[in-house]
Design a protein around this motif. Sequence first.
Motif, short mmCIF file in Angstrom:
data_model
loop_
_atom_site.label_atom_id
_atom_site.label_comp_id
_atom_site.label_asym_id
_atom_site.label_seq_id
_atom_site.Cartn_x
_atom_site.Cartn_y
_atom_site.Cartn_z
N VAL A 364 -11.16 0.69 -1.67
CA VAL A 364 -10.42 1.84 -1.22
C VAL A 364 -11.22 2.93 -1.09
O VAL A 364 -10.94 3.86 -0.17
CB VAL A 364 -9.05 2.01 -2.39
N GLN A 365 -12.01 3.46 -2.11
CA GLN A 365 -12.82 4.46 -1.87
C GLN A 365 -13.77 4.61 -0.87
O GLN A 365 -13.98 5.48 -0.01
CB GLN A 365 -13.72 4.47 -3.36
N ALA A 366 -14.27 3.29 -0.48
CA ALA A 366 -15.23 3.13 0.80
C ALA A 366 -14.35 3.52 1.90
O ALA A 366 -14.89 4.18 2.89
CB ALA A 366 -15.88 2.15 0.91
N GLY A 367 -13.09 3.05 1.97
CA GLY A 367 -12.24 3.40 3.19
C GLY A 367 -12.01 4.80 3.18
O GLY A 367 -11.74 5.22 4.46
N VAL A 368 -11.53 5.49 2.36
CA VAL A 368 -11.39 6.82 2.30
C VAL A 368 -12.51 7.67 2.66
O VAL A 368 -12.36 8.64 3.45
CB VAL A 368 -10.90 7.29 0.68
N MET A 369 -13.68 7.24 2.23
CA MET A 369 -14.85 7.94 2.78
C MET A 369 -15.30 7.81 4.47
O MET A 369 -15.76 8.61 4.93
CB MET A 369 -16.09 7.52 2.06
#
Length: 482
Positions: A364-369
């Motif tokens: 999820v963090q990679a998607g937000v970035m």
Amino acid sequence: MTMNTLRDLVTLVFVGRARATVELAGAALAMTTINIACKSVLVGLASAVNTLAGTAYGLGAYERVGETTQRALLVTTTYAALTCAVFATRGEEFLAATGQDAGVSREAGRFLRAATPGVLCYAWTQCTMTYLHSQGITRPQALGGVLAAIAHPILCYYFVWRWEIGVIGAALAWSASSAVCLATQVAYATVWRRMFRERDEALALKRDMCWPGWQLRRAISTEGLREYFALALPGVAMKMEWWASEMTVVMAGYLPNPEIALSALSIYGSTNAFVFDASIGLGVASLTRVTHELGAGNAKRARRAVAVSFQLIACVGVIASVGIIVARKDWANLFTSREEVRELVSELMIALAAYALFDCAGAVQAGVMRACGKQSLAAKIVVVAYWIIGIPLSLALAFGAHMGALGLVLGGLVATVVHTGALGFVIARRLDWDAEVVSARDRHALSTSHAAEAGYVPRSSSFALLESARANDLTRQYGAAV
């Protein structure tokens, strides 16, 4: 994505149950090579579509969704064709030159040659998938994955068991099921959408305008490619996390009893990928939602979407970790009957349970970035966490401390904890969502400026009207930011 990884697991099951351990190790090494050299790079190259097309869709610049996708098709096809040529002619020689066991390299080379059609299908699937994701469409991707997952074991049964083609048959089955996944998405985007339109005519019109027809002149424009690679190359660098994970499988080939270590690490890696892909759905959902909200100028809703995604992924991570612990003693029985491999896999599953908890959050963090266009910053964090901390630690534990395969995965566990913690800090403490709205609109304004300089005019008059109305609306709401 989960169904794609499930096909990799099924491939190992059929090869491991039907063939010798050396063939299982060869298939595992070949799939690792494909993951490092092809899949990860293709996913990274196509990830620029998520950022550029998703923001354009939220802003109302619908024709740029198709334009960006066409650029991605050209880029990924070129790369896939080059790697397929290397696999077909020098795959076995390359693996043998790296010091891998000669028998394992031979079987891996046979798999690589037969898997080249599947690599091309995978490249095109990534482009169609991101094209649909940018419009908030997910059903055809899920349907294609399910159909491919159903077809794959049937194909493996005939190719591997019934006709006894071995690793070549497993690779052909993987290529054929990859084609099924691609065909499903293409059929939806071309035929199904025309036969069965959305009930909401306004939504249907928006999605129709996302494909303005082939525009190769715009796709290969210098400024367009420059804009694309500015996000695509850091997107590839973000996949160095994937490379580091696969490197543990490669390094297992240098341990004592490489057939046992490679077989166990391949089962560990495929299980890890399956659990990670189970969380990718939330990562894609957060990526799509955040890009749409940023394009529309809704900073508060973008921030709220991120918060909800983290709450959901926490539940997924806990469930995945508990499931791994419960099933760890019996999981390896699906893949092999060799007691040494089963014991080693059971030991590695304990580390995987902790790894999965952090890795799910990282999806999820990679998607937000990516949604915020922060691929470069995320890539730097990946390099530090996995390649400066994780890989050296894995080598030290595996070979220096003589911990073997367990040492390899413990180094990866430390790396993913560092990676997840750093990304979490950036998202929680360093992202200014109002500023991200302005940045998203600036990227679109720059693209529009380059298009105007090149004399490009959108083909659809309805697009121009919608874009003008949308721009006026945004100007009224956020005129000060402009």
